[in-house]
Scaffold this active site. Sequence first.
Site, PDB file in Angstrom:
ATOM      1  N   ILE A 106       0.818  -1.221   0.000  1.00  0.00           N
ATOM      2  CA  ILE A 106       0.000   0.000   0.000  1.00  0.00           C
ATOM      3  C   ILE A 106       0.846   1.264   0.000  1.00  0.00           C
ATOM      4  CG2 ILE A 106      -2.006  -1.057   1.090  1.00  0.00           C
ATOM      5  CD1 ILE A 106      -1.066   0.018   3.759  1.00  0.00           C
ATOM      6  N   GLY A 107       2.163   1.113   0.027  1.00  0.00           N
ATOM      7  CA  GLY A 107       2.990   2.301  -0.015  1.00  0.00           C
ATOM      8  C   GLY A 107       4.459   1.968   0.142  1.00  0.00           C
ATOM      9  N   GLY A 136       8.331   4.153   1.294  1.00  0.00           N
ATOM     10  CA  GLY A 136       8.959   5.388   1.723  1.00  0.00           C
ATOM     11  C   GLY A 136      10.443   5.194   1.902  1.00  0.00           C
ATOM     12  N   PHE A 196      12.111   4.515   4.418  1.00  0.00           N
ATOM     13  CA  PHE A 196      12.513   3.465   5.336  1.00  0.00           C
ATOM     14  C   PHE A 196      12.088   2.080   4.875  1.00  0.00           C
ATOM     15  CE2 PHE A 196      12.603   7.245   7.947  1.00  0.00           C
ATOM     16  CZ  PHE A 196      13.781   7.090   8.644  1.00  0.00           C
ATOM     17  N   VAL A 198       5.399  -0.711   2.714  1.00  0.00           N
ATOM     18  CA  VAL A 198       4.309  -0.860   3.662  1.00  0.00           C
ATOM     19  C   VAL A 198       3.260  -1.793   3.064  1.00  0.00           C
ATOM     20  CG1 VAL A 198       2.611   0.326   5.090  1.00  0.00           C
ATOM     21  CG2 VAL A 198       4.720   1.501   4.447  1.00  0.00           C
ATOM     22  N   ASP A 251      11.560  14.310   8.355  1.00  0.00           N
ATOM     23  CA  ASP A 251      11.092  13.913   7.021  1.00  0.00           C
ATOM     24  C   ASP A 251       9.624  14.278   6.831  1.00  0.00           C
ATOM     25  OD1 ASP A 251      11.414  12.906   4.484  1.00  0.00           O
ATOM     26  OD2 ASP A 251      11.084  10.827   5.039  1.00  0.00           O
TER      27      ASP A 251
END
Length: 881
Positions: free
Chosen positions: A532-533, A535, A537, A540, A650
């Site tokens: 779903i995503g 980033g 790090f 997700v 961030d």
Amino acid sequence: MSPFPLLLLSLLSSLHVSLSGPVATEFIYPNFTASYFHYVDTNGVFLTSRNGFFQASMFNPMAQQSSFYLSLLHTHTATVLWSGNRNKPTSDSGFVSLTAAGLSVLDQNGTVLWSTPKLSAPVEAARLLDTGNLQLLDKSNSSLWQSFEHPTDTFVSSQLLPAGSYLSSSVNDTNLAEGDYRLSVSTSDARLAWIGQDYWRLSNDVRSIKDSSQPVLGMVVNTTGLYLLASDSTIVFAVSLTQSAFRVVKLGSDGRLTIKSYTSVNSSSPISGDFIAPSNDCDLPYICRSLGLCAISGNSSTCTCPPLFTTATNRSCLPGDGSTLASSVSCTTTDSTMSVSYLSLTNEIGYFSIKYMPATTSGPDISMCRSLCSNNCTCTGYFYDNSSMSCYLLEKNPLGTVFSSSSSSGQNAIGYVKTYVGSVPPSNPTSSSSSSHTVAIILPVIAAALLVTAILYILFVRWKKKEKKKAIGKSKPSPKNIHLGQHKSSSRDSGYTDQEEDSTDDVIIPGLPTRFTYEELEAITENFQTKIGAGGFGSVYKGELPDNSLVAVKKIEGVGVHGRKEFCTEIAVIGNIRHINLVRLRGFCAQGSKRLLVYEYMNRGSLDRPLFSHVGPVLEWGERVEIALGAARGLAYLHSGCERKIVHCDVKPENILLADGGQVKISDFGLAKLMAPEQSALFTTMRGTRGYLAPEWLTNTAISDRADVYSFGMVLLELVRGRKNRSETSADNRPTQSDFSDNSSQTQIEYFPTLALEKHEQRRYIDLADPRLQGRVTDEEVGKMVRIALSCLHEEPALRPNMASVIRMIEGSLEAWEPMVKSLNFLRMYGRGFAERPEPENGLGFSPNFNGGSWTGTSSSTANVSWSPSHLSSQQLSGPR
């Protein structure tokens, strides 16, 4: 009519006049006495302030004829603001007396029930001010004593409640004696407590903003809100309220703190929007009496008894098995017929004080917690949190209300109520000597046997660990077989070295959220099927817990991380952060080299999707303001509301998440601290950070919370425009498919902050608004948001507002700052850099080779510049706390 009846009426009339003394205005003088009987026509009122806003009275609440109090009242609402003899009421024949020695209340026999303390000089007058303050004055009109310095259960506008003082509730509406609830102000916070047990703190209230860490001088309310102030009038905590000329802060007999606001001092009806704390009925410590189970039902609450308990005659709950609660048995009892037992509360029942009390101890064995309570006669029960292995003892205080919770409430502790049960027959007196002799022989034998057993057990465990290392591992669990908070982290992962397994087996840190094994997270996410995503790090994935609640599981990848113990220490800090505008961490996995975090699920995703996408409904201006306000509140809490400051590092639309119902939450806070020191420099070049980093990242300036303010300013401009700040437009002035596509002859690069600065100088703000709004926003509304954003972008960090001030500017309780153009000229250089060298940019949003002014990057041919600022410490890079 005969002369006799006329004479009688005349005598009665004169007697009535003599018994009804005239009401004084502002001042009374020594040798003054008053009773309710003397002032029956005025309901006991014997003194008013000059403008009549406040009254001094011999007051009987709810017409209780046997209970009269010297009280100060707000005239237009009859609210009792202060009482002198609250713990010793008098009758209607009792009276108040003012002498040169002070003010006192006496009964009908002349016995003093209450008086002011010994004063430094004789009293010349008593004065009731139009602030509601009653003063005793000396001959130079200096105050010898004043009611504002001795509050009871209420304080008002213009009154200071000093640090070290408190409000004490009344028993009920008819008995003004001190009750069981207190609002106390300390040098660091304001808190509500029930018989010594905290149940609310201003610092934890989502409506409060921390603006300073200075020691608190006191609490005040004024026209704009509720504040804790420092000695130099600096705001430490603030709660913004609807504009109001007069406020009354009262601690009710039910434990609720209420602020009623009025348009003027002589208004009789409060305006809407009262402040009530705590806002949830089930957060009150005694709303359902002792051990009553409170559950929210619609806009109200219901009270029942937990399983294994039954309702008593006083509406409290008692053990259903006939045992006796430990709180009912004195520590001095020597009854040998009573034995200790425990009744369990379910894992969906919480206790109010656990939210605020530190753990008594920690350890992997719940029996240790039970033993501590059993050996402490003042202990009435305990809660044990399996996930953090923390033990909380309830002691020295009666048991209050419990509340219905769930795994989503963040409380994983299970409670046990201590009782005394059974009848243990005493030993036969004739055989006591023989029994003692037998015990003396048997006990050493038992102890030796236990010692041998323990040694054998330890040897067996060590052998078992070696065997486990050879095993491939057990099959993956089904999501429905996972028991939240009731297991330890697995060490079966192949990446787990022998040394690591021995040294970090079962890390015990109080406050850890639920631990998951990697296999459990694979099951929860169906082998990480739904992404779903992604980033800086890691990626997700969507998951579902056994209780059918959705979660977002983040795999931390691509960067080094701390060792397991250091990782868990940081997770304990992040997991205990609670704020309505911060995404809650529900659990984690630290298995071998794998690091995963389990967050609450936000079903509308991140802000960049509805803001930058040109499909789907457009975000209306009101929605954008609410999103900005929610994100600002979350950042302000990170900067000043947490026990240890957290700089996000961030801030960007991708880290602002949305959910139905207008929920706005900041994500990924604190994650920079999870990286190993040798990896922290990479943070400046992670994906998604370009265009949001403050100039100080490229200088020797220390990184502070003002770096987040800069990033937030960039987000505000994107909220105004509805596009990335650094974007490309086609020949017809429409955005291209990608905001960061390669430059071509058909497109031109636009750096929106430069345009915003130019339009600000021209005062043409409406030109900056998202064209998709099609006029559904005014020039004034856009101008306010642009001025706030530009103020956040000042080149010098010290010139930027803090997030608490940003919140007040967005809300309108503080005038938006006028940006300092001189400190914003660097934006023009960035803009020229875009137009002249459309090369891949670094985190600050300009070409790595661009040399404008004092900012120079390192050349790179890739989008993610591998620039490592050696002059910045890992502490600065990962976000100071």
